[in-house]
Design a protein around this motif. Structure first.
Motif, mmCIF file in Angstrom:
data_model
loop_
_atom_site.group_PDB
_atom_site.id
_atom_site.type_symbol
_atom_site.label_atom_id
_atom_site.label_comp_id
_atom_site.label_asym_id
_atom_site.label_seq_id
_atom_site.Cartn_x
_atom_site.Cartn_y
_atom_site.Cartn_z
ATOM 1 N N MET A 211 0.832 -1.206 0.000
ATOM 2 C CA MET A 211 0.000 0.000 0.000
ATOM 3 C C MET A 211 0.872 1.264 0.000
ATOM 4 O O MET A 211 0.512 2.277 -0.600
ATOM 5 C CB MET A 211 -0.943 -0.025 1.204
ATOM 6 C CG MET A 211 -1.989 -1.149 1.101
ATOM 7 S SD MET A 211 -2.929 -1.421 2.641
ATOM 8 C CE MET A 211 -4.214 -0.177 2.448
ATOM 9 N N ARG B 179 -3.941 11.007 3.692
ATOM 10 C CA ARG B 179 -3.895 9.842 2.794
ATOM 11 C C ARG B 179 -3.377 8.623 3.560
ATOM 12 O O ARG B 179 -3.915 7.523 3.470
ATOM 13 C CB ARG B 179 -2.988 10.133 1.600
ATOM 14 C CG ARG B 179 -2.867 8.970 0.618
ATOM 15 C CD ARG B 179 -1.878 9.270 -0.514
ATOM 16 N NE ARG B 179 -2.237 10.454 -1.256
ATOM 17 C CZ ARG B 179 -1.509 11.574 -1.333
ATOM 18 N NH1 ARG B 179 -0.329 11.633 -0.741
ATOM 19 N NH2 ARG B 179 -1.933 12.604 -2.009
ATOM 20 N N GLU C 31 -8.993 -2.336 8.763
ATOM 21 C CA GLU C 31 -10.326 -2.896 8.572
ATOM 22 C C GLU C 31 -10.332 -4.055 7.577
ATOM 23 O O GLU C 31 -10.960 -5.074 7.827
ATOM 24 C CB GLU C 31 -11.293 -1.789 8.146
ATOM 25 C CG GLU C 31 -11.362 -0.685 9.223
ATOM 26 C CD GLU C 31 -12.576 0.215 9.128
ATOM 27 O OE1 GLU C 31 -13.106 0.386 8.013
ATOM 28 O OE2 GLU C 31 -12.991 0.740 10.196
ATOM 29 N N GLU C 32 -9.606 -3.894 6.453
ATOM 30 C CA GLU C 32 -9.709 -4.904 5.402
ATOM 31 C C GLU C 32 -8.713 -6.052 5.564
ATOM 32 O O GLU C 32 -8.937 -7.138 5.063
ATOM 33 C CB GLU C 32 -9.552 -4.243 4.031
ATOM 34 C CG GLU C 32 -10.695 -3.279 3.750
ATOM 35 C CD GLU C 32 -10.620 -2.619 2.392
ATOM 36 O OE1 GLU C 32 -9.725 -2.979 1.596
ATOM 37 O OE2 GLU C 32 -11.449 -1.715 2.141
ATOM 38 N N TRP C 33 -7.604 -5.817 6.234
ATOM 39 C CA TRP C 33 -6.618 -6.888 6.424
ATOM 40 C C TRP C 33 -6.717 -7.486 7.829
ATOM 41 O O TRP C 33 -6.708 -8.693 7.988
ATOM 42 C CB TRP C 33 -5.194 -6.367 6.181
ATOM 43 C CG TRP C 33 -4.911 -6.060 4.739
ATOM 44 C CD1 TRP C 33 -5.480 -5.071 3.979
ATOM 45 C CD2 TRP C 33 -3.995 -6.750 3.874
ATOM 46 N NE1 TRP C 33 -4.962 -5.098 2.708
ATOM 47 C CE2 TRP C 33 -4.054 -6.107 2.607
ATOM 48 C CE3 TRP C 33 -3.129 -7.826 4.047
ATOM 49 C CZ2 TRP C 33 -3.270 -6.527 1.532
ATOM 50 C CZ3 TRP C 33 -2.348 -8.237 2.971
ATOM 51 C CH2 TRP C 33 -2.424 -7.596 1.728
ATOM 52 N N THR D 41 -11.463 7.181 13.099
ATOM 53 C CA THR D 41 -10.376 8.074 12.704
ATOM 54 C C THR D 41 -10.658 9.473 13.238
ATOM 55 O O THR D 41 -11.821 9.863 13.396
ATOM 56 C CB THR D 41 -10.240 8.165 11.170
ATOM 57 O OG1 THR D 41 -11.479 8.604 10.624
ATOM 58 C CG2 THR D 41 -9.872 6.821 10.566
ATOM 59 N N GLU E 9 -5.769 7.184 5.947
ATOM 60 C CA GLU E 9 -6.751 6.367 5.222
ATOM 61 C C GLU E 9 -6.146 4.998 4.854
ATOM 62 O O GLU E 9 -6.833 3.976 4.902
ATOM 63 C CB GLU E 9 -7.212 7.127 3.973
ATOM 64 C CG GLU E 9 -8.244 6.425 3.131
ATOM 65 C CD GLU E 9 -9.533 6.085 3.864
ATOM 66 O OE1 GLU E 9 -9.791 6.649 4.951
ATOM 67 O OE2 GLU E 9 -10.277 5.210 3.365
ATOM 68 N N VAL E 10 -4.856 4.976 4.522
ATOM 69 C CA VAL E 10 -4.177 3.698 4.277
ATOM 70 C C VAL E 10 -4.241 2.838 5.548
ATOM 71 O O VAL E 10 -4.555 1.643 5.500
ATOM 72 C CB VAL E 10 -2.707 3.915 3.838
ATOM 73 C CG1 VAL E 10 -1.891 2.632 3.989
ATOM 74 C CG2 VAL E 10 -2.650 4.400 2.385
ATOM 75 N N TYR E 11 -3.969 3.448 6.677
ATOM 76 C CA TYR E 11 -4.009 2.704 7.938
ATOM 77 C C TYR E 11 -5.423 2.195 8.235
ATOM 78 O O TYR E 11 -5.615 1.064 8.679
ATOM 79 C CB TYR E 11 -3.526 3.580 9.100
ATOM 80 C CG TYR E 11 -2.038 3.861 9.095
ATOM 81 C CD1 TYR E 11 -1.144 3.018 8.456
ATOM 82 C CD2 TYR E 11 -1.520 4.972 9.759
ATOM 83 C CE1 TYR E 11 0.216 3.264 8.456
ATOM 84 C CE2 TYR E 11 -0.158 5.230 9.776
ATOM 85 C CZ TYR E 11 0.706 4.380 9.128
ATOM 86 O OH TYR E 11 2.049 4.628 9.144
ATOM 87 N N ARG E 12 -6.414 3.064 8.006
ATOM 88 C CA ARG E 12 -7.792 2.648 8.263
ATOM 89 C C ARG E 12 -8.143 1.438 7.385
ATOM 90 O O ARG E 12 -8.652 0.429 7.862
ATOM 91 C CB ARG E 12 -8.772 3.791 7.977
ATOM 92 C CG ARG E 12 -10.211 3.492 8.439
ATOM 93 C CD ARG E 12 -11.239 4.429 7.820
ATOM 94 N NE ARG E 12 -11.285 4.335 6.370
ATOM 95 C CZ ARG E 12 -11.809 3.300 5.698
ATOM 96 N NH1 ARG E 12 -12.324 2.275 6.348
ATOM 97 N NH2 ARG E 12 -11.781 3.274 4.365
ATOM 98 N N THR E 13 -7.816 1.564 6.110
ATOM 99 C CA THR E 13 -8.112 0.486 5.168
ATOM 100 C C THR E 13 -7.412 -0.800 5.596
ATOM 101 O O THR E 13 -8.002 -1.879 5.600
ATOM 102 C CB THR E 13 -7.628 0.865 3.753
ATOM 103 O OG1 THR E 13 -8.216 2.122 3.401
ATOM 104 C CG2 THR E 13 -8.005 -0.185 2.732
ATOM 105 N N PHE E 14 -6.132 -0.681 5.962
ATOM 106 C CA PHE E 14 -5.385 -1.877 6.342
ATOM 107 C C PHE E 14 -5.984 -2.509 7.598
ATOM 108 O O PHE E 14 -6.172 -3.727 7.665
ATOM 109 C CB PHE E 14 -3.909 -1.557 6.565
ATOM 110 C CG PHE E 14 -3.103 -2.794 6.844
ATOM 111 C CD1 PHE E 14 -2.734 -3.642 5.816
ATOM 112 C CD2 PHE E 14 -2.758 -3.143 8.147
ATOM 113 C CE1 PHE E 14 -2.026 -4.816 6.075
ATOM 114 C CE2 PHE E 14 -2.052 -4.305 8.415
ATOM 115 C CZ PHE E 14 -1.681 -5.135 7.377
#
Lengths: 492, 492
Positions: free
Chosen positions: B55, B191, B201-203, B210, B194-199
């Motif tokens: 990412m 940005r 939640e999705e990983w 946030t 948002e990468v951290y949030r995505t990681f």
């Protein structure tokens, strides 16, 4: 991009530093002896890591991570070990800074109240801390073998440093294993030596000799140190990796025991083995030339670069569009390809820039190439140019890269063969050492004699070949009966 | 495999430690506050690294490596920064050990002659050393932005430590960037949030809130600290990642300037952002149960384990042969699969062992399953069992893993929703904090008031929601006019 690199002939040491810094592999840091590994160097190291890590896993090893700090008493527990590392330790003594005024200026000093009861050493290597954990984890023969590897930073306080080759902090991997028998441990140490040889030759395209170190050159605490040894372009040797049979030295110091199937308690047998960011220095010095780096395709962060060439705006559009399409195709095939779209520098600058950075293959793409549906491939190995058609370009580029990989190894191998000679007398020895390269001479290893020779010639025994004991004759220095030849050289 | 794990209900803290150590994620080391990350934990961390690294690269970042040591004067150059870290520094003062005799016993002590002129701090974070290099590398607006990331170990001397959550040494990544304008820097900090949030939640299947930290909770030296905040099963919050808009604070301290297109010199704008091995603690505490770890499939080192079941030797052969074939097929499909061939423990032991280690999917394979050409798939999420036929097993297992990944996230999300409440009065606040979970209350951030509240309730402002300013009303504590709600909780 002025080619402001000192030529190898005029000053090899300056050439090396110029190449490492100008190619943006690394830079000097404000911390004495420590370097900054820049993105190009980090990407190269990550490729090296990936390659080695795969080979470690294929031989049954798992990664783990142990503390960076080693209690002073741990280091001291194995006598040879502490003697070997005592003079190059970073020692942590305090844990807090305190604001004070000195000559009316505010500053911070270590808070005396935060003095540690026992000092901590920043790991120069991790045998002691790791085997103290093995003592906790190992009870039965069923717990053996333990086959671990750690990717980590280590610190050895160096007086004279050189980027990648010898730095106070460096990155490395250290394998640590425990076995039930000495035979198994020896087998493991030799297996990892073979992994290192394979990696150096097949990935880094660096031919290496394998053998054992003499008593005076072996690892502090080992029974036997196996090594791979490479030859640089200036005729000096470079130790590129070591694998140690540690016997039961550390097992006794840390009381690492297992209960055998028969029920009795035995000390385990350990091995450790490591390679470091020094390998990057070896790649630079083995393959580089007066234009900069030459990277072996298997570890190059960028394997192929497409340089688009245009004279006017309409050409630019057409060439870039094709460049992007070709780039995508190569990337999809697993070839690390970059399209250099910069429009503030000309193609000549780009050629020099990517040569400096060591990219194995340049693909030139101009308007006439677009018309002929081809690219002009220029090899970083020998500057040969070949036209490659767009159809089947992936296979053609992959084949070119394989060719460059093989060619690099072959060139280095020939260079080493030419710089390796057998000598029979002390005078021949002196002359050969002065010329540089590997010098194979009959010798009876002896720390005092080796120290004398090093004093007089700056040469050391690089290794005793594993299969070299079958060539008896008089020792080059003492005339004593030697069982075979050892390899001498001046070394980094 | 006795299930000797303290149940969550009886002692959550002991449950956590039991799970981490018994599942062999990590172990205590002989160095105070430092842990050993064992192979299972290292493999998990490597998967987290791989995911994040991809990412980071996709958002234009490159990896680099900077020295572990920071000169004391560097740390001191940014006033808030040194104040934030002064009390938790590992300070290197000497570089050699010297053998001495103390009470007739030989030992080693720091050699006074090796005292460093300027002490070095083992990095607690790397802003200062990195921005000193940026000052060297940046001249023109053409050199911007610089988008770097570093994977490294850092040291913060902690008094009360807990495996993964708070250790003296930990592993992390720290991103460091330089930009021409504040707008760009803010955009970058958001940005990466948002990468951290995505990681997360999705990983990791961990739902996060946030927002920004208040003045008293922000990073020492930042203008604004953005964060992701997760809720653990015991109702306590865990800060899981932060992203800082550093403004020009460090650029001024290290004189990092660029010449704009117009020709004038300006200080750059920096961001930094990091997540650490703490994420592993979050995974344990968010998903684990009384039987051990529950790992999200996307980061699980082993995603599926095949447990063969047999009663006699001929069954054993047949079952193992099929197990190997199925294992190969799943591995070829990219599913991390293990066949448990151990013959010194029974299937029940194996079930419990892999449950403890958190493997998402167990595939049971007995003689009757071989006959029916099926496996019995048991989900670690909810213990549900499903029969899966051998034809198309790859797709069925992949679908099961996706289902478990989604189910884990949904369970955690529901748990968080149920443990999040809005309160309007101080009494309601006290009651809600006592119950645990996220408490949303109107509040006017103020360091003194926050300190009082923490003193009285052990709760802190976890974050100010990015979009939370549209709900005005009286501050829960002072009655002053608040623009909206903030999120309070007791936190790790």
């Amino acid at each position: 991009m002025a080619k402001d690199i000192t030529p190898r002939d005029s000053d090899y040491a300056r050439w090396y530093t110029d190449v490492v810094t100008r190619s943006t592999l690394a830079d000097y840091s404000p911390v004495k002896g420590c370097m900054v590994i820049r993105p190009h160097g980090t990407a190269l190291w990550e490729n090296i890591q990936r390659g080695l890590d795969g080979m470690f896993k294929a031989t049954g090893h798992e990664n783990a991570y142990f503390p960076i700090f080693i209690p002073k008493s741990f280091l001291a527990r194995e006598a040879e070990h502490v003697e070997g590392f005592a003079k190059e330790c970073a020692i942590v003594t305090h844990t807090r800074l305190k604001a004070v005024e000195v000559d009316g200026r505010r500053t911070v000093v270590p808070d005396p109240e935060s003095r540690l009861e026992e000092e901590l050493i920043v790991r120069p290597t991790s045998e002691t801390i790791i085997y103290s954990m093995f003592a906790k984890w190992i009870q039965s023969y069923r717990d053996l073998p333990i086959l671990l590897n750690q990717w980590a930073n280590v610190v050895r306080w160096e007086m004279r440093t050189r980027l990648f080759l010898r730095t106070t902090e460096f990155l490395w991997q250290e394998g640590h294993t425990a076995h039930a028998t000495h035979e198994e441990a020896i087998e493991e140490a030799r297996r990892m030596l073979e992994v290192y040889r394979t990696f150096a030759e097949e990935w880094l395209a660096i031919p290496v000799l394998t053998g054992t170190k003499t008593e005076s050159e072996k690892f502090a605490g080992a029974l036997t140190t196996y090594c791979i040894e490479a030859l640089m372009q200036d005729g000096r040797a470079l130790q590129a990796g070591t694998s140690h049979d540690l016997g039961q030295n550390f097992a006794r110091a840390f009381d690492v025991k297992y209960q055998s199937a028969a029920g009795d308690w035995q000390h385990v047998w350990n091995t450790s083995w490591g390679v470091s960011t020094r390998l990057i220095g070896a790649v630079v010095m083995c393959h580089g030339d007066d234009d900069g780096l030459v990277l072996p395709p298997r570890v190059a962060p960028v394997q192929a670069v497409i340089v688009p060439i245009w004279r006017n705006e309409s050409q630019r559009e057409a060439v870039l569009a094709q460049g992007r399409a070709l780039c995508e195709r190569l990337v999809a095939r697993g070839i690390a390809t970059r399209l250099d779209e910069r429009d503030n520098v000309n193609p000549g600058f780009k050629f020099a820039d990517w040569e400096l950075k060591g990219v194995p293959l340049r693909l030139e793409l101009g308007p006439r190439d677009v018309e002929a549906r081809q690219v002009v491939a220029a090899s970083r190995l020998d500057r040969s140019k070949t036209k490659l058609g767009w159809d089947g370009l992936e296979e053609a580029v992959a084949a070119k890269l394989d060719e460059i990989q093989a060619g690099l190894f072959e060139r280095a191998r020939q260079r080493r063969e030419q710089a390796t000679r057998d000598v029979e007398t002390w005078d021949e020895f002196l002359e050969a050492i002065e010329e540089g390269g590997f010098v194979r001479a009959r010798f009876v290893p002896d720390p005092e004699v080796e120290a004398e020779i090093q004093q007089e010639t700056r040469a050391t025994v690089r290794l005793v070949p594993l299969d070299g004991a079958d060539d008896p004759g008089p020792c080059i220095r003492t005339g004593r009966k030697a069982s075979g030849r050892v390899v001498f050289a001046r070394a980094y």
